[in-house]
Write a protein that holds these residues in place. Sequence first.
Motif, PDB file in Angstrom:
ATOM      1  N   GLY A 298       0.814  -1.209   0.000  1.00  0.00           N
ATOM      2  CA  GLY A 298       0.000   0.000   0.000  1.00  0.00           C
ATOM      3  C   GLY A 298       0.846   1.255   0.000  1.00  0.00           C
ATOM      4  N   TRP A 299       1.936   1.238   0.778  1.00  0.00           N
ATOM      5  CA  TRP A 299       2.832   2.384   0.817  1.00  0.00           C
ATOM      6  C   TRP A 299       3.494   2.595  -0.549  1.00  0.00           C
ATOM      7  CZ3 TRP A 299       3.550   6.716   2.998  1.00  0.00           C
ATOM      8  CH2 TRP A 299       4.786   7.380   2.939  1.00  0.00           C
ATOM      9  N   GLY A 300       3.906   1.501  -1.179  1.00  0.00           N
ATOM     10  CA  GLY A 300       4.490   1.614  -2.513  1.00  0.00           C
ATOM     11  C   GLY A 300       3.505   2.180  -3.515  1.00  0.00           C
ATOM     12  N   GLY A 301       2.254   1.715  -3.441  1.00  0.00           N
ATOM     13  CA  GLY A 301       1.236   2.241  -4.336  1.00  0.00           C
ATOM     14  C   GLY A 301       0.981   3.720  -4.115  1.00  0.00           C
ATOM     15  N   ALA A 302       0.973   4.131  -2.845  1.00  0.00           N
ATOM     16  CA  ALA A 302       0.750   5.542  -2.531  1.00  0.00           C
ATOM     17  C   ALA A 302       1.899   6.408  -3.039  1.00  0.00           C
ATOM     18  CB  ALA A 302       0.578   5.711  -1.022  1.00  0.00           C
ATOM     19  N   VAL A 303       3.133   5.950  -2.835  1.00  0.00           N
ATOM     20  CA  VAL A 303       4.298   6.697  -3.298  1.00  0.00           C
ATOM     21  C   VAL A 303       4.254   6.861  -4.814  1.00  0.00           C
ATOM     22  CG1 VAL A 303       6.812   6.596  -3.577  1.00  0.00           C
ATOM     23  CG2 VAL A 303       5.771   6.094  -1.359  1.00  0.00           C
ATOM     24  N   GLU A 304       3.921   5.781  -5.524  1.00  0.00           N
ATOM     25  CA  GLU A 304       3.881   5.860  -6.984  1.00  0.00           C
ATOM     26  C   GLU A 304       2.738   6.741  -7.467  1.00  0.00           C
ATOM     27  OE1 GLU A 304       5.085   5.649 -10.689  1.00  0.00           O
ATOM     28  OE2 GLU A 304       6.176   4.743  -9.002  1.00  0.00           O
ATOM     29  N   THR A 305       1.606   6.701  -6.777  1.00  0.00           N
ATOM     30  CA  THR A 305       0.481   7.560  -7.156  1.00  0.00           C
ATOM     31  C   THR A 305       0.855   9.028  -7.047  1.00  0.00           C
ATOM     32  OG1 THR A 305      -1.134   5.895  -6.460  1.00  0.00           O
ATOM     33  CG2 THR A 305      -1.900   8.171  -6.607  1.00  0.00           C
ATOM     34  N   VAL A 306       1.495   9.395  -5.941  1.00  0.00           N
ATOM     35  CA  VAL A 306       1.937  10.787  -5.758  1.00  0.00           C
ATOM     36  C   VAL A 306       2.955  11.170  -6.829  1.00  0.00           C
ATOM     37  CG1 VAL A 306       3.184  12.357  -4.229  1.00  0.00           C
ATOM     38  CG2 VAL A 306       1.442  10.818  -3.295  1.00  0.00           C
ATOM     39  N   ALA A 307       3.913  10.278  -7.087  1.00  0.00           N
ATOM     40  CA  ALA A 307       4.936  10.572  -8.098  1.00  0.00           C
ATOM     41  C   ALA A 307       4.317  10.744  -9.477  1.00  0.00           C
ATOM     42  CB  ALA A 307       5.979   9.457  -8.117  1.00  0.00           C
ATOM     43  N   SER A 308       3.327   9.910  -9.802  1.00  0.00           N
ATOM     44  CA  SER A 308       2.679  10.000 -11.111  1.00  0.00           C
ATOM     45  C   SER A 308       1.920  11.314 -11.260  1.00  0.00           C
ATOM     46  CB  SER A 308       1.727   8.813 -11.296  1.00  0.00           C
ATOM     47  OG  SER A 308       2.424   7.587 -11.251  1.00  0.00           O
ATOM     48  N   ARG A 309       1.240  11.726 -10.206  1.00  0.00           N
ATOM     49  CA  ARG A 309       0.495  12.979 -10.276  1.00  0.00           C
ATOM     50  C   ARG A 309       1.416  14.173 -10.409  1.00  0.00           C
ATOM     51  NH1 ARG A 309      -4.022  11.598  -5.550  1.00  0.00           N
ATOM     52  NH2 ARG A 309      -5.277  10.163  -6.831  1.00  0.00           N
ATOM     53  N   ARG A 310       2.542  14.134  -9.718  1.00  0.00           N
ATOM     54  CA  ARG A 310       3.510  15.222  -9.856  1.00  0.00           C
ATOM     55  C   ARG A 310       4.077  15.271 -11.268  1.00  0.00           C
ATOM     56  NH1 ARG A 310       6.913  14.572  -4.148  1.00  0.00           N
ATOM     57  NH2 ARG A 310       5.366  15.595  -2.815  1.00  0.00           N
TER      58      ARG A 310
END
Length: 325
Positions: A298-310
Amino acid sequence: MENPTFRPAVSIVIPTHSEKRWSMLVRTVASARSQDYPAAEVVVVVDHNPELYRRARRDLPGVTVLENLYAQGVSGNRNTGAFHTNTPLIAFLDDDVVAATDWLRKLVAPFADPAVVGAGGGINPAWETTRPRWMPDEFLWAVGGSYTGMPTATAPIRNVWSASMVVRRETFMAVGGFRTGFGKKGNQARPEDTELCLRMSAHAGGGWMYVPDAVIRHEVPAQASTFSFFLRRCYAEGRGKVQMAGLLDGSESLGAERDYLWSLPKAVVRNLAAASRGRGVAHALRAGSVVAGVAAAGWGGAVETVASRRAARRPAPVAAAEAAQ
């Protein structure tokens, strides 16, 4: 049920990249050449390693040895071998597995149905050391193994793994094979095989079959048996699945992952109940590992989601240069 009159030709592609895996590669090649359903060709593809390429050419008689024609990474490595072949079916094995002698025959059988675009088999972990007591059955995928929750008999499935995979060449070629630049490289663990399965199904309107009796043994080195590796692998999987969703149809491609997550609370309850009945501390450890694995993914998914949006908000280089003029 196998049809004795259905015998399409199959080539086997084995990607490899490091001399450290030489002994495993030799075993993999030997198992590929010992199938009771003989392959038309066994192809080993070396990923940008000239010394290993020369050694394979010299010491693997009866095998076609190629060099990766694409950028470094397992996706281009597999594509190099697959595009070289000309058989109606193409099989893939990783260079750290040993296939049972009936592996290929059992994976070919589902293709008698023209709606099947691919098939994959059961993967049994072969631990270099003993299996960790804390490792939950539901997370054996973290070490490349089949896990609890997968079908126990031949059945349709959304995706299989490229460590043990057969594809229909026509469909594979139509979608361009594995997505180069998206796959396993270094510490990245992006699910290039799942992404391929989804594209092939979408293109052909067909499906994949899981054949648990088509077995390979997958080597699990000692360093992959640690809890820190487990957490890193779950974290990387979370990031990789979000990246995959961004390449395809967003969260719609993650339906199987959501179903899997809903099954995990039962695993926690079952292991805690077993521990409370005095069946050993291992069950309590496995319950904790399920929670930790979900949290890491879940943490990995959250980190990637934030990175993708940026990244999406960041102006393209050309647009930024024009704005500065």
